[in-house]
Design a protein around this motif. Structure first.
Motif, PDB file in Angstrom:
ATOM      1  N   PRO A   1     -30.125  31.027  27.381  1.00  0.00           N
ATOM      2  CA  PRO A   1     -29.991  32.125  28.351  1.00  0.00           C
ATOM      3  C   PRO A   1     -28.847  33.087  28.023  1.00  0.00           C
ATOM      4  O   PRO A   1     -28.960  34.294  28.276  1.00  0.00           O
ATOM      5  CB  PRO A   1     -29.748  31.388  29.669  1.00  0.00           C
TER       6      PRO A   1
ATOM      7  N   SER B   1     -35.152  32.714  29.543  1.00  0.00           N
ATOM      8  CA  SER B   1     -35.133  32.039  30.840  1.00  0.00           C
ATOM      9  C   SER B   1     -34.716  30.579  30.671  1.00  0.00           C
ATOM     10  O   SER B   1     -34.986  29.970  29.634  1.00  0.00           O
ATOM     11  CB  SER B   1     -36.501  32.128  31.492  1.00  0.00           C
TER      12      SER B   1
ATOM     13  N   THR C   1     -29.487  36.391  26.134  1.00  0.00           N
ATOM     14  CA  THR C   1     -30.125  37.519  26.800  1.00  0.00           C
ATOM     15  C   THR C   1     -29.300  38.787  26.620  1.00  0.00           C
ATOM     16  O   THR C   1     -28.112  38.815  26.948  1.00  0.00           O
ATOM     17  CB  THR C   1     -30.317  37.226  28.295  1.00  0.00           C
TER      18      THR C   1
END
Length: 118
Positions: A87, A117, A90
């Protein structure tokens, strides 16, 4: 006119993989070092990986062993293979040519968004 066109981003689950591409035009690609950079929301842009004219590579500590940068001087394209995504990866990923001190040479393209995610 220099153009840097990134592609390959998307939504992926943690542990997944993506391969980013950056098609370059308007400058002598084969004689320039190239880098992948990323900017997460609320953070400064950072260098993720770089590749020299001779093919030597370097990586940010956070991505070592997970990301691989490569280049194709015939297609004027630089790639970023991203494995074991987390994550914290990102961000919007962009490419650019760089000179000494990793000073970028051109205006940024639109980048490609990578969302990981949990």
């Amino acid at each position: 006119q220099v153009q840097l066109v990134e592609s390959g981003g998307g939504l992926v689950q943690a542990g997944g993989s993506l391969r980013l591409s950056c098609a370059a035009s308007g400058f002598a690609f084969s004689i320039n070092a190239m880098g992948w950079y990323r900017q997460a929301p609320g953070k400064q842009r950072e260098l993720v990986a770089g590749i020299t004219v001779g093919g030597s590579t370097n990586y940010a500590n956070s991505v070592k062993g997970r990301f691989t940068i490569s280049r194709d001087n015939v297609k004027n394209t630089v790639y970023l293979q991203m494995n074991s995504l987390q994550p914290e990866d990102t961000a919007v990923y962009s490419c650019n040519a760089f000179a000494l001190g990793y000073r970028t040479l051109f205006a940024w393209g639109q980048g490609t968004l990578v969302t990981v995610s949990p």
